[in-house]
Write an enzyme that holds these catalytic residues in place. Structure first.
Site, PDB file in Angstrom:
ATOM      1  N   ASP A 127      18.155   1.922 -35.161  1.00 48.46           N
ATOM      2  CA  ASP A 127      18.962   0.734 -35.488  1.00 48.46           C
ATOM      3  C   ASP A 127      18.151  -0.318 -36.247  1.00 48.46           C
ATOM      4  O   ASP A 127      18.710  -1.291 -36.755  1.00 48.46           O
ATOM      5  CB  ASP A 127      19.557   0.110 -34.218  1.00 48.46           C
ATOM      6  CG  ASP A 127      20.964   0.648 -33.938  1.00 48.46           C
ATOM      7  OD1 ASP A 127      21.517   1.343 -34.811  1.00 48.46           O
ATOM      8  OD2 ASP A 127      21.504   0.372 -32.862  1.00 48.46           O
ATOM      9  N   ASN A 158      22.374   4.702 -28.278  1.00 45.58           N
ATOM     10  CA  ASN A 158      22.551   4.793 -29.723  1.00 45.58           C
ATOM     11  C   ASN A 158      23.383   6.028 -30.046  1.00 45.58           C
ATOM     12  O   ASN A 158      24.581   5.999 -29.932  1.00 45.58           O
ATOM     13  CB  ASN A 158      21.232   4.756 -30.494  1.00 45.58           C
ATOM     14  CG  ASN A 158      21.470   4.433 -31.963  1.00 45.58           C
ATOM     15  OD1 ASN A 158      22.528   3.901 -32.305  1.00 45.58           O
ATOM     16  ND2 ASN A 158      20.536   4.748 -32.826  1.00 45.58           N
ATOM     17  N   GLY A 177      31.040   2.728 -31.129  1.00 43.66           N
ATOM     18  CA  GLY A 177      31.390   3.082 -32.504  1.00 43.66           C
ATOM     19  C   GLY A 177      30.398   2.623 -33.553  1.00 43.66           C
ATOM     20  O   GLY A 177      30.763   2.509 -34.730  1.00 43.66           O
ATOM     21  N   THR A 221      24.318   1.289 -24.507  1.00 45.54           N
ATOM     22  CA  THR A 221      24.159   2.402 -25.442  1.00 45.54           C
ATOM     23  C   THR A 221      22.839   3.145 -25.304  1.00 45.54           C
ATOM     24  O   THR A 221      21.847   2.594 -24.821  1.00 45.54           O
ATOM     25  CB  THR A 221      24.258   1.863 -26.892  1.00 45.54           C
ATOM     26  OG1 THR A 221      24.309   2.963 -27.796  1.00 45.54           O
ATOM     27  CG2 THR A 221      23.090   0.982 -27.258  1.00 45.54           C
ATOM     28  N   THR A 225      27.397   5.039 -27.465  1.00 44.94           N
ATOM     29  CA  THR A 225      27.671   3.692 -26.946  1.00 44.94           C
ATOM     30  C   THR A 225      28.915   3.708 -26.055  1.00 44.94           C
ATOM     31  O   THR A 225      29.779   4.569 -26.196  1.00 44.94           O
ATOM     32  CB  THR A 225      27.822   2.676 -28.096  1.00 44.94           C
ATOM     33  OG1 THR A 225      26.667   2.757 -28.926  1.00 44.94           O
ATOM     34  CG2 THR A 225      27.957   1.248 -27.623  1.00 44.94           C
TER      35      THR A 225
HETATM   36  N1  GLY Z   1      23.345   1.569 -31.342  1.00 40.37           N
HETATM   37  C1  GLY Z   1      24.518   0.965 -31.776  1.00 40.37           C
HETATM   38  C2  GLY Z   1      24.422  -0.514 -31.816  1.00 40.37           C
HETATM   39  O1  GLY Z   1      23.682  -1.105 -31.069  1.00 40.37           O
HETATM   40  O2  GLY Z   1      25.069  -1.122 -32.609  1.00 40.37           O
END
Ligand code: GLY
Length: 563
Positions: free
Chosen positions: A418, A396, A468, A394, A376
């Site tokens: 996610d 991910n 993060g 992101t 991200t």
């Molecule tokens: N892939 C991290 C988020 O979307 O929170």
């Protein structure tokens, strides 16, 4: 007359040398961690993305022009997270209007709730995290074209720097060299061709990374707009890649993808207006909850990093993340009780059992471990008109699914992880979820991304965000209270060590250089302590009267630029 011509010559020289003619050398650039500017600024994960964004402002563009260029350049120079094969969120201010744009990836139409389970009902994490089956339908290019309505410069001008850097290459940093070397085995495993990210010898700092296929994809986007990505040759390449890796994104999924305007989440903290991203990100709700849970607890009279302040913030974090697991998901599929979750009465009730002398207990089920990763990426931008743009985007995980679309040269996300791939089973961030975030066709997976604006007396005050995973909302929360309550400088607010609690696992994660006395006192109060590497990579702009204080996190190659 003579006086006029001298003035005119000076004006032209100033514009050519000082403003419009800034030369950026992709083979010779440096990182700038903090600086002050008077007109506009970009803070991002890579110096070239910040510099090219600012260049667009100097050429007559605004914060939205800069946002498009910086995002596209990041997709070239920071392939671990910058992307055109992922998705993101933008929170922005233009005039007196706030905007929240959702270009989160979607589950393909053939997705189903048990798609990552084996025959015994156990989740197969490799499937939700690696290779083409882990990818959601990408949203970034749709988000960029939704943003175009606010720009001033022609799109062709905005995308050209990314094309040039992809085509001619750029010198990679030491951090990039290390990260590409670390991924070499996985690039081999999850691709059926040699990608631009692989070479015979180990990558070294200063090596040139050239991405010809990506340059051609960007040219198709330049020439054909949305159709240059979601249809035609690029779509053909994506679907071909799906076939090789058992992925399920179809041509219809790509053609049907739409970015969505959402209602920005606006709350008040001690007189400051906090503007955040609503679901399908959990980030805006969590930050609003955290701020409200501590608002009446005199955080400003406690000391930064002290046992007292950290314990209070941990307990707020525990409660907010418990709500995340239960209540949050894609609002187009499930009812998310947003107003209740951020209401004063509800949050007062949540903190009723808060005890400043001991640790509460999260239910001890299905605890997972938090993976350390720099996935991200966030961009903070402000321009001379006061437009504010916060974008978090992101793939991910670092380098997403590790699969590069052959022929098109870009990495695909592994955002499907996610989703709650099975109720109660932790995802790669150790976060658990339930029905609200279960997989369904065309549904958006819950996110933690937290692009945030803060206004003081209706005027721009902070543009902030970070990567993060699940630590994103806590890093944004801590950056905000570091400034508002602990009175830290913008530089310290970003760079001093952070901590994180997310309900499950019932552990507090500290960066290694956090105050040892506080940590040992918290352990005595019943907290389980864990250490980890970097928490977040915050990009923060603080607007002080008429100048901008720009800070890029020390934890990466992050860099600020401005004028
Ligand atoms: N892939 C991290 C988020 O979307 O929170």
């Amino acid at each position: 007359m003579k006086k006029y011509s001298i003035l005119l010559t000076l004006f032209i020289c100033y514009n050519l040398l000082g403003q419009n003619n800034q030369v950026i050398d992709p083979f010779n650039y440096s990182i700038s961690k903090n600086d002050t500017f008077s007109k506009g600024s970009v803070a991002s994960a890579h110096p070239l993305a910040s510099l090219y964004g600012v260049k667009m402002m100097q050429e007559g563009g605004n914060a939205f022009d800069a946002a498009i260029t910086s995002q596209l350049v990041l997709a070239v120079v920071y392939p671990a997270a910058g992307n055109i094969g992922g998705g993101g969120f933008m929170v922005a201010k233009t005039g007196n209007k706030f905007l929240a744009l959702d270009y989160r990836e979607k589950a393909p139409s053939k997705a189903f709730e048990q798609m990552y389970w084996d025959e015994n009902g156990n989740p197969i994490l490799e499937k939700s995290q690696k290779s083409a089956l882990a990818s959601g339908v990408p949203g970034t290019i749709a988000g960029i074209f939704e943003t175009v309505q606010f720009t001033k410069l022609p799109f062709k001008q905005l995308i050209q720097p990314a094309i040039d850097v992809a085509e001619n290459g750029f010198a990679i940093t030491e951090r990039e060299a290390n990260s590409l070397n670390k991924l070499a085995v996985e690039f081999k495993k999850y691709n059926h061709h040699i990608t631009a990210f692989q070479q015979k010898n180990n990558w070294q700092k200063g090596d040139t990374l050239i991405q010809k296929e990506l340059a051609n994809t960007l040219k198709r986007i330049r020439d054909f707009g949305l159709k240059g990505f979601y249809e035609g040759e690029t779509a053909d390449y994506i679907v071909k890649e799906m076939k090789k890796g058992n992925g399920i994104i179809s041509k219809e999924d790509l053609k049907n993808y739409k970015a969505v305007w959402r209602k920005p989440l606006i709350t008040n903290y001690k007189g400051y207006e906090i503007v955040g991203m609503p679901p399908p990100s959990s980030g805006g709700i969590i930050v609003a909850q955290l701020l409200k849970m501590v608002e009446d607890k005199n955080l400003d009279s406690k000391i930064f990093g002290s046992t007292e302040s950290v314990q209070l913030m941990i307990e707020a974090e525990r409660r907010a993340y418990a709500d995340r697991a239960e209540h949050m998901g894609d609002p187009d599929f499930v009812k998310v009780p947003v107003e209740t979750l951020i209401s004063n009465s509800y949050l007062k009730e949540r903190m009723k059992d808060y005890d400043s002398t001991k640790a509460s207990l999260s239910k001890n089920i299905n605890a997972g471990s938090i993976k350390e990763s720099e996935e991200t990426t966030h961009i903070s931008i402000i321009d001379k008109e006061g437009n504010m743009v916060a974008i978090t985007t992101t793939l991910n995980d670092s380098y997403g699914s590790k699969t590069v679309v052959a022929g098109a040269g870009f990495l695909l996300n592994n955002e499907m992880d996610d989703f709650s791939i099975k109720p109660g089973v932790p995802n790669m961030y150790g976060a658990v979820g339930g029905k609200a975030n279960a997989i369904a066709p065309n549904k958006r997976m819950l996110s933690s991304m937290t692009p945030t604006l803060v206004l003081k007396n209706k005027k721009p005050f902070l543009v902030v965000g970070t990567p993060g995973g699940t630590t994103i909302p806590t890093s944004v929360f801590q950056s905000i209270v570091n400034i508002i309550d602990f009175n830290l400088s913008a530089f310290d607010a970003v760079n001093l060590p952070k901590f994180h609690h997310q309900w499950l696992p019932d552990e507090v994660f500290f960066e290694k250089d956090f105050n040892k006395k506080t940590i040992s006192e918290l352990a005595k109060m019943g907290y389980t302590i864990k250490y980890r590497e970097a928490i977040g990579r915050v990009e923060l702009l603080k607007i002080n009267n008429n100048f901008i204080e720009a800070v890029a996190d020390k934890r990466g190659d992050d860099s600020v630029a401005g004028y």
